[in-house]
Design an enzyme around this catalytic site. Structure first.
Site, mmCIF file in Angstrom:
data_model
loop_
_atom_site.group_PDB
_atom_site.id
_atom_site.type_symbol
_atom_site.label_atom_id
_atom_site.label_comp_id
_atom_site.label_asym_id
_atom_site.label_seq_id
_atom_site.Cartn_x
_atom_site.Cartn_y
_atom_site.Cartn_z
ATOM 1 N N GLU A 93 84.699 25.485 116.132
ATOM 2 C CA GLU A 93 84.085 24.900 114.944
ATOM 3 C C GLU A 93 82.582 25.123 114.987
ATOM 4 O O GLU A 93 81.987 25.184 116.059
ATOM 5 C CB GLU A 93 84.369 23.390 114.896
ATOM 6 C CG GLU A 93 85.840 23.088 114.664
ATOM 7 C CD GLU A 93 86.149 21.611 114.647
ATOM 8 O OE1 GLU A 93 86.997 21.209 113.837
ATOM 9 O OE2 GLU A 93 85.571 20.849 115.437
ATOM 10 N N CYS A 106 74.719 24.356 113.653
ATOM 11 C CA CYS A 106 75.093 23.913 115.004
ATOM 12 C C CYS A 106 76.229 24.822 115.465
ATOM 13 O O CYS A 106 77.303 24.836 114.853
ATOM 14 C CB CYS A 106 75.528 22.450 114.939
ATOM 15 S SG CYS A 106 76.134 21.817 116.496
ATOM 16 N N CYS A 113 85.508 23.055 126.437
ATOM 17 C CA CYS A 113 84.323 22.949 127.293
ATOM 18 C C CYS A 113 84.766 22.932 128.745
ATOM 19 O O CYS A 113 85.814 22.388 129.081
ATOM 20 C CB CYS A 113 83.550 21.670 126.967
ATOM 21 S SG CYS A 113 81.985 21.559 127.875
ATOM 22 N N CYS A 117 82.817 15.366 129.947
ATOM 23 C CA CYS A 117 82.089 14.111 129.728
ATOM 24 C C CYS A 117 83.036 13.165 128.985
ATOM 25 O O CYS A 117 83.537 13.521 127.914
ATOM 26 C CB CYS A 117 80.824 14.376 128.926
ATOM 27 S SG CYS A 117 79.772 15.647 129.685
ATOM 28 N N CYS A 120 82.983 12.374 125.116
ATOM 29 C CA CYS A 120 82.825 13.492 124.174
ATOM 30 C C CYS A 120 84.187 14.042 123.753
ATOM 31 O O CYS A 120 85.044 14.313 124.595
ATOM 32 C CB CYS A 120 82.012 14.593 124.849
ATOM 33 S SG CYS A 120 81.905 16.098 123.895
ATOM 34 N N CYS A 341 77.719 14.469 116.188
ATOM 35 C CA CYS A 341 77.568 14.712 117.625
ATOM 36 C C CYS A 341 78.783 14.253 118.409
ATOM 37 O O CYS A 341 79.232 13.114 118.249
ATOM 38 C CB CYS A 341 76.367 13.939 118.148
ATOM 39 S SG CYS A 341 74.850 14.648 117.620
HETATM 40 S S1 SF4 Z 1 78.927 16.542 126.067
HETATM 41 FE FE1 SF4 Z 1 80.928 17.477 125.507
HETATM 42 S S2 SF4 Z 1 80.440 19.608 124.908
HETATM 43 FE FE2 SF4 Z 1 78.633 18.764 126.031
HETATM 44 S S3 SF4 Z 1 78.988 19.373 128.192
HETATM 45 FE FE3 SF4 Z 1 79.878 17.294 127.985
HETATM 46 S S4 SF4 Z 1 82.052 17.690 127.471
HETATM 47 FE FE4 SF4 Z 1 80.965 19.617 127.119
#
Ligand code: SF4
Length: 358
Positions: A93, A106, A113, A117, A120, A341
């Site tokens: 995306e 963006c 990923c 995290c 996220c 975000c």
């Molecule tokens: S915030 Fe989300 S996109 Fe950014 S490094 Fe951590 S898991 Fe990956």
């Protein structure tokens, strides 16, 4: 095959020359490309025969637009499918954030990923490949083309791409080759100033050092906690590169006059929004070179966190300001279409009632 999205003038001239086509056409083709036109059929000043050949000689458009959603505030989220290369068939995306005086794209650098995290949404999507530079640049070109075909109301948008942020899916410093190739094209080919490009990373320190040496664009750090025990939980890469290492690298990152590093801080109720977190930030932040950007948490089904209230965020911001830390609160954009975000996730089915046909 030469990817058109990242081709330089010299590369394109050589390609045309090798096929016996006039080299002066290279600049005309790149003028189209730099406006977001990657379909040779739309390059009106190029002869028909050369347009056909160009489609054979070059990889003109590596992406297919699957859906486009538009937020009430004009933010557009695009779901894109990769049509060739290592990530063929996979989806990413990207988001366009309009403002009357500027327009920001963006972009995503990975499918999913590599990091995890826990707050996220992208982190909940398994890593499924690094994008090549031309696949990242193609996101920018696709947005340019979309704005020309279907502009937003002028009250919402300048309908042009002036700024780029690497804040979409993925950790850019885990895909250095693709990201460096992208930066080279954005800076040298699309002539986007480095002051208008921001790369956000969770803190892979060696990548930050190399970025500063080669492409010193604006830097944003996904900080989210200023003590190691908490950051180990919220941003697990901190276990490999703890805050002391991050501090050293940030202090050495090249900064032009009047610029600063942004420390992004998502506000999680009862987790990182307490008095002791203000004190930890006050100890960590380099006030002369950094500012803190507080972010409203955008909930998603894969996470149990709750966002701090707006009132609490304002109180937190005031407390940091009182300690001499430049602090801003980020306005959330596109949260009604999960474009804000931390909400991007190309494995999440797009709500059909909200999706526009490609
Ligand atoms: S915030 Fe989300 S996109 Fe950014 S490094 Fe951590 S898991 Fe990956």
């Amino acid at each position: 095959m030469t990817p058109l999205a990242t081709a330089s003038l010299a590369e394109l001239r050589t390609l045309l020359d090798q096929h016996g086509a006039p080299a002066f056409r290279a600049q005309q083709i790149l003028d189209w490309r730099n406006k977001g036109v990657v379909n040779p059929e739309e390059m009106r000043n190029i002869p028909n025969a050369l347009r056909e050949k160009l489609a054979e000689w070059c990889l003109c458009d590596p992406l297919t637009l699957i859906t486009r959603q538009q937020s009430a505030d004009g933010t557009r989220k695009y779901l894109l499918q990769l049509d060739q290369g290592k990530c063929i068939g996979k989806r990413v995306e990207c988001v366009f954030i309009p403002e009357p005086e500027r327009g920001t794209v963006c972009i995503s650098s990975q499918v999913g990923c590599t990091l995890d995290c826990p707050f996220c949404c992208t982190g909940s999507q398994p890593f499924d490949g690094n994008l090549a530079g031309h696949e990242i640049v193609a996101q920018v070109l696709m947005v340019m083309a979309d704005l020309r075909r279907d502009p937003l109301p002028v009250s919402l948008s300048a309908n042009r791409v002036s700024h780029i942020v690497f804040m979409g899916q993925g950790e850019p410093m885990s895909n250095e080759k693709g990201v460096h190739d992208t930066l080279k094209t954005l800076l040298d080919q699309l002539n986007i100033s480095r002051r208008r490009i921001t790369l956000s990373t969770s803190g892979l320190v060696h990548g930050i050092t190399r970025l500063g040496a080669k492409y010193p664009v604006n830097l944003a750090i996904s900080l989210h906690a200023a003590n190691d025990a908490l950051r180990d939980q919220l941003v697990p890469i901190n276990r490999t590169f703890p805050l002391a290492q991050l501090r050293q690298v940030l202090d050495n990152y090249p900064l032009p006059a009047q610029r600063h590093i942004t420390l992004e801080y998502v506000m999680l109720a009862g987790v990182n929004d307490r008095e002791e977190d203000i004190a930890a930030l006050a100890r960590f932040v380099n006030r002369g070179r950094e500012r803190v950007n507080l972010i409203h948490y955008n909930p998603h089904p894969a996470s149990d966190f709750t966002g701090s209230s707006s009132d609490h965020i304002n109180t937190f911001a005031a407390a940091l300001t009182n300690r001499g830390i430049r602090t801003t609160v980020r306005r959330s954009r596109g949260d009604d279409i999960a474009a804000a975000c931390g909400q991007l996730n190309s494995s999440t089915p797009t709500a059909p009632e909200n999706a526009a046909p490609a």
